[in-house]
Each structure stands twice: as structure tokens, then as C-alpha cells.
Scaffold this motif. Structure first.
Motif, PDB file in Angstrom:
ATOM      1  N   ARG A  94       0.832  -1.208   0.000  1.00  0.00           N
ATOM      2  CA  ARG A  94       0.000   0.000   0.000  1.00  0.00           C
ATOM      3  C   ARG A  94       0.865   1.255   0.000  1.00  0.00           C
ATOM      4  N   ASP A  95       1.905   1.267   0.807  1.00  0.00           N
ATOM      5  CA  ASP A  95       2.777   2.440   0.871  1.00  0.00           C
ATOM      6  C   ASP A  95       3.445   2.708  -0.477  1.00  0.00           C
ATOM      7  N   ILE A  96       3.884   1.648  -1.129  1.00  0.00           N
ATOM      8  CA  ILE A  96       4.543   1.827  -2.428  1.00  0.00           C
ATOM      9  C   ILE A  96       3.528   2.214  -3.490  1.00  0.00           C
ATOM     10  N   ALA A  97       2.348   1.582  -3.465  1.00  0.00           N
ATOM     11  CA  ALA A  97       1.294   1.953  -4.421  1.00  0.00           C
ATOM     12  C   ALA A  97       0.901   3.416  -4.253  1.00  0.00           C
ATOM     13  N   ALA A  98       0.849   3.890  -3.009  1.00  0.00           N
ATOM     14  CA  ALA A  98       0.518   5.301  -2.770  1.00  0.00           C
ATOM     15  C   ALA A  98       1.558   6.212  -3.395  1.00  0.00           C
ATOM     16  N   ALA A  99       2.831   5.847  -3.265  1.00  0.00           N
ATOM     17  CA  ALA A  99       3.893   6.667  -3.859  1.00  0.00           C
ATOM     18  C   ALA A  99       3.805   6.656  -5.379  1.00  0.00           C
ATOM     19  N   ILE A 100       3.473   5.513  -5.948  1.00  0.00           N
ATOM     20  CA  ILE A 100       3.316   5.436  -7.403  1.00  0.00           C
ATOM     21  C   ILE A 100       2.159   6.320  -7.848  1.00  0.00           C
ATOM     22  N   ARG A 101       1.075   6.311  -7.103  1.00  0.00           N
ATOM     23  CA  ARG A 101      -0.057   7.183  -7.449  1.00  0.00           C
ATOM     24  C   ARG A 101       0.319   8.658  -7.324  1.00  0.00           C
ATOM     25  N   ARG A 102       1.135   8.996  -6.341  1.00  0.00           N
ATOM     26  CA  ARG A 102       1.543  10.396  -6.161  1.00  0.00           C
ATOM     27  C   ARG A 102       2.434  10.874  -7.301  1.00  0.00           C
ATOM     28  N   HIS A 103       3.408  10.042  -7.655  1.00  0.00           N
ATOM     29  CA  HIS A 103       4.448  10.486  -8.580  1.00  0.00           C
ATOM     30  C   HIS A 103       4.157  10.120 -10.034  1.00  0.00           C
ATOM     31  N   ARG A 104       3.280   9.153 -10.260  1.00  0.00           N
ATOM     32  CA  ARG A 104       2.814   8.792 -11.593  1.00  0.00           C
ATOM     33  C   ARG A 104       3.961   8.507 -12.574  1.00  0.00           C
ATOM     34  N   PRO A 105       4.836   7.576 -12.218  1.00  0.00           N
ATOM     35  CA  PRO A 105       5.968   7.258 -13.087  1.00  0.00           C
ATOM     36  C   PRO A 105       5.565   6.327 -14.223  1.00  0.00           C
ATOM     37  N   GLU A 106       6.316   6.408 -15.296  1.00  0.00           N
ATOM     38  CA  GLU A 106       6.203   5.413 -16.363  1.00  0.00           C
ATOM     39  C   GLU A 106       7.164   4.253 -16.133  1.00  0.00           C
ATOM     40  N   LEU A 107       8.291   4.546 -15.493  1.00  0.00           N
ATOM     41  CA  LEU A 107       9.303   3.542 -15.172  1.00  0.00           C
ATOM     42  C   LEU A 107       9.443   3.448 -13.656  1.00  0.00           C
ATOM     43  N   VAL A 108       9.391   2.227 -13.137  1.00  0.00           N
ATOM     44  CA  VAL A 108       9.664   1.975 -11.717  1.00  0.00           C
ATOM     45  C   VAL A 108      10.924   1.129 -11.637  1.00  0.00           C
ATOM     46  N   ILE A 109      11.811   1.485 -10.725  1.00  0.00           N
ATOM     47  CA  ILE A 109      13.086   0.802 -10.554  1.00  0.00           C
ATOM     48  C   ILE A 109      13.126   0.213  -9.158  1.00  0.00           C
ATOM     49  N   THR A 110      13.660  -0.991  -9.027  1.00  0.00           N
ATOM     50  CA  THR A 110      13.878  -1.571  -7.707  1.00  0.00           C
ATOM     51  C   THR A 110      15.142  -2.429  -7.761  1.00  0.00           C
ATOM     52  N   ALA A 137       3.110  -3.725  -6.435  1.00  0.00           N
ATOM     53  CA  ALA A 137       2.456  -2.425  -6.315  1.00  0.00           C
ATOM     54  C   ALA A 137       2.404  -1.676  -7.638  1.00  0.00           C
ATOM     55  N   ALA A 138       3.327  -1.961  -8.543  1.00  0.00           N
ATOM     56  CA  ALA A 138       3.321  -1.285  -9.845  1.00  0.00           C
ATOM     57  C   ALA A 138       2.024  -1.540 -10.595  1.00  0.00           C
ATOM     58  N   GLY A 139       1.446  -2.731 -10.423  1.00  0.00           N
ATOM     59  CA  GLY A 139       0.156  -3.024 -11.029  1.00  0.00           C
ATOM     60  C   GLY A 139      -1.008  -2.605 -10.154  1.00  0.00           C
ATOM     61  N   GLU A 140      -0.853  -2.793  -8.852  1.00  0.00           N
ATOM     62  CA  GLU A 140      -1.946  -2.481  -7.933  1.00  0.00           C
ATOM     63  C   GLU A 140      -2.264  -0.988  -7.884  1.00  0.00           C
ATOM     64  N   ALA A 141      -1.274  -0.154  -8.181  1.00  0.00           N
ATOM     65  CA  ALA A 141      -1.502   1.297  -8.148  1.00  0.00           C
ATOM     66  C   ALA A 141      -2.555   1.738  -9.149  1.00  0.00           C
ATOM     67  N   GLY A 142      -2.785   0.923 -10.176  1.00  0.00           N
ATOM     68  CA  GLY A 142      -3.766   1.289 -11.187  1.00  0.00           C
ATOM     69  C   GLY A 142      -5.142   0.716 -10.970  1.00  0.00           C
ATOM     70  N   ASN A 143      -5.314  -0.066  -9.920  1.00  0.00           N
ATOM     71  CA  ASN A 143      -6.593  -0.723  -9.650  1.00  0.00           C
ATOM     72  C   ASN A 143      -7.304  -0.001  -8.504  1.00  0.00           C
ATOM     73  N   ARG A 144      -8.406   0.658  -8.821  1.00  0.00           N
ATOM     74  CA  ARG A 144      -9.077   1.469  -7.801  1.00  0.00           C
ATOM     75  C   ARG A 144      -9.707   0.629  -6.693  1.00  0.00           C
ATOM     76  N   TRP A 145      -9.879  -0.670  -6.935  1.00  0.00           N
ATOM     77  CA  TRP A 145     -10.526  -1.506  -5.937  1.00  0.00           C
ATOM     78  C   TRP A 145      -9.528  -2.178  -4.996  1.00  0.00           C
ATOM     79  N   ILE A 146      -8.235  -2.024  -5.278  1.00  0.00           N
ATOM     80  CA  ILE A 146      -7.201  -2.452  -4.337  1.00  0.00           C
ATOM     81  C   ILE A 146      -6.734  -1.199  -3.609  1.00  0.00           C
ATOM     82  N   PHE A 147      -6.736  -1.227  -2.307  1.00  0.00           N
ATOM     83  CA  PHE A 147      -6.412  -0.062  -1.483  1.00  0.00           C
ATOM     84  C   PHE A 147      -7.334   1.120  -1.823  1.00  0.00           C
ATOM     85  N   PRO A 148      -8.654   0.944  -1.745  1.00  0.00           N
ATOM     86  CA  PRO A 148      -9.571   2.050  -2.077  1.00  0.00           C
ATOM     87  C   PRO A 148      -9.397   3.242  -1.152  1.00  0.00           C
ATOM     88  N   GLU A 149      -8.809   3.010   0.027  1.00  0.00           N
ATOM     89  CA  GLU A 149      -8.579   4.123   0.945  1.00  0.00           C
ATOM     90  C   GLU A 149      -7.636   5.166   0.335  1.00  0.00           C
TER      91      GLU A 149
END
Length: 236
Positions: A94-110, A137-149
Motif C-alpha cells: 500500500r505504501d509503495i502503491a501510494a507513492a506510485i499514485r503520487r508520482h505517476r511514473p512510467e518507469l519503476v526501478i527496484t 504495487a506497480a500493477g496495484e496502483a492502477g486498480n481502484r478496488w485495491i487499497f480504495p482508501e
């Protein structure tokens, strides 16, 4: 590596993870006008045996911010998970998905999320947990029904991640020419002086240069003869 992107988010467990893994590539990207944000799950507070975590955390945070600045990164965020005991699970995802939603990257690095470093050395639980959670989280950030909070908090879904690039893998599929950013990657790693001096009795600059140039040269034979920073890229 793909070049048709503008924003990247790099997600790792500790200060210095990116500097050991891919800072030369980051330097080349920021030189080209791309935006790169660093997200660290911890502040590395358990990383130096002789320094109490309460003292170590702000020290390593300062070193990480200075290190990032060397390669053109000004945005550095910390999630405050506990160093050494990060747990893979919904809280981390959830924390990583939130950051992806905030920053809206095309590329994620880990960083390498597998059990070992090429079957030679055991990987740490923190690296494994953060790497796996980032891939998820890279995929979950785009699904509104995962982590709806997150949506309720104003973080709209972001399905624009096109690739997740894993550094430090023994199965690289893509590479970035390390030559333009190699010197800055050495300086960037040197900013973690407190950690390096605790890690080795070797001269810090010699240690950093040997490690980073050695890795870049080792990849050259596979990627056109040029020193390279390598990634295993997973399209989304």
C-alpha cells in the motif's frame, strides 16, 4: 533500455542501495531531462553496528540526500519501515502503491528481489520484501478496488507504469551505457562515507571506484563492449 518515458520512481530498502546498483544510469537519465524520485522503505538505522539507530537514521538520511543530489535527484522520500525487519505484505504494498499514485511514473526501478545474488550470496529479507512489493504495487496502483482508501485520500489510480526495472540481477535483459555517469556514481556512493568506513578498512574512494567500475566492466561483454548498468525489465 526504453527511452520513451519522462518520470521514474526508484524504490529500495536502504540508503546506498541505489548507489551500489544503478546511480550511473540515473545520472544519464537526469542529464537527459528526465525526472527521477527516490523512495526508501527505511532510513538505514540498523546498518552501522557502532552507531545507535536513533543517531544513525538522520545521519544516513543526510548522506542519502547528498548522494542523490550528485546524480541530479532532488526528491528523496522515506517510508519509515524498520530497517532489518521489513515485512512483505499489504502495508508495504500500500505504501509503495501510494507513492506510485503520487508520482505517476512510467518507469519503476527496484533492486534484486530474489533469494540470492546469483546463487553466490544470500540476499537480505529487506531487499527481497521491497523488491517483490514494488513489482506487485506497480500493477496495484492502477486498480481502484485495491487499497480504495488511497482514492479516498485523493490519490487517484495510476495505471501508467509501463516497465519495472530490477537492478542487481544476474538475469539482465537491458542495459544503460555507464560511461557518462560513472564518475558521478563513484562520487554518489562516496557520500555514504559513514557506512563505507564501517564496512571496510580500504580507502573509501578506492573501494567505491573498484566496485562500481568492476561491475560496469563485467557487463560490457554482454552489452556491446561498453561498461554498463544492467536491469531485468518487466513490461507492465
Amino acid at each position: 533500455m526504453p527511452t520513451d518515458w519522462q518520470r521514474a520512481l526508484a524504490v529500495v530498502a536502504h540508503p546506498d542501495d541505489l548507489e551500489y546498483g544503478c546511480a550511473a544510469a540515473v545520472a544519464a537519465w537526469t542529464d537527459g531531462g528526465r525526472e527521477v524520485t527516490y523512495l526508501l522503505a527505511t532510513r538505514g538505522e540498523a546498518g552501522i553496528d557502532g552507531i545507535d539507530p536513533a543517531t544513525c537514521a538522520p545521519l544516513r538520511e543526510r548522506e542519502q540526500r547528498a548522494s542523490a543530489a550528485v546524480v541530479g535527484v532532488s526528491a528523496v522520500e522515506f517510508l519509515d519501515h524498520r530497517d532489518g525487519v521489513i515485512e512483505y505484505g499489504t502495508a508495504l504494498r500500500r505504501d509503495i502503491a501510494a507513492a506510485i499514485r503520487r508520482h505517476r511514473p512510467e518507469l519503476v526501478i527496484t533492486l534484486n528481489h530474489r533469494d540470492t545474488w546469483g546463487g553466490v550470496a544470500w540476499n537480505t529479507p529487506d531487499h527481497r520484501a521491497v523488491g517483490r512489493a514494488t513489482l506487485d504495487a506497480a500493477g496495484e496502483a492502477g486498480n481502484r478496488w485495491i487499497f480504495p482508501e488511497l482514492t479516498e485520500q485523493g490519490l487517484q489510480p495510476w495505471g501508467g507504469v509501463r516497465w519495472v526495472a530490477v537492478a542487481g540481477t544476474v538475469s539482465p535483459t537491458h542495459a544503460v551505457d555507464a560511461t557518462p555517469g560513472l564518475e558521478r556514481s563513484v562520487r554518489s556512493l562516496l557520500e555514504h562515507r559513514s557506512y563505507i568506513e564501517a564496512l571496510t578498512d580500504e580507502d573509501p574512494e578506492k573501494y567505491c571506484r573498484t566496485f562500481l567500475t568492476g561491475n560496469a566492466q563485467a557487463a560490457a561483454a554482454r552489452f556491446g563492449g561498453k561498461p554498463a548498468v544492467t536491469f531485468e525489465v518487466f513490461p507492465r
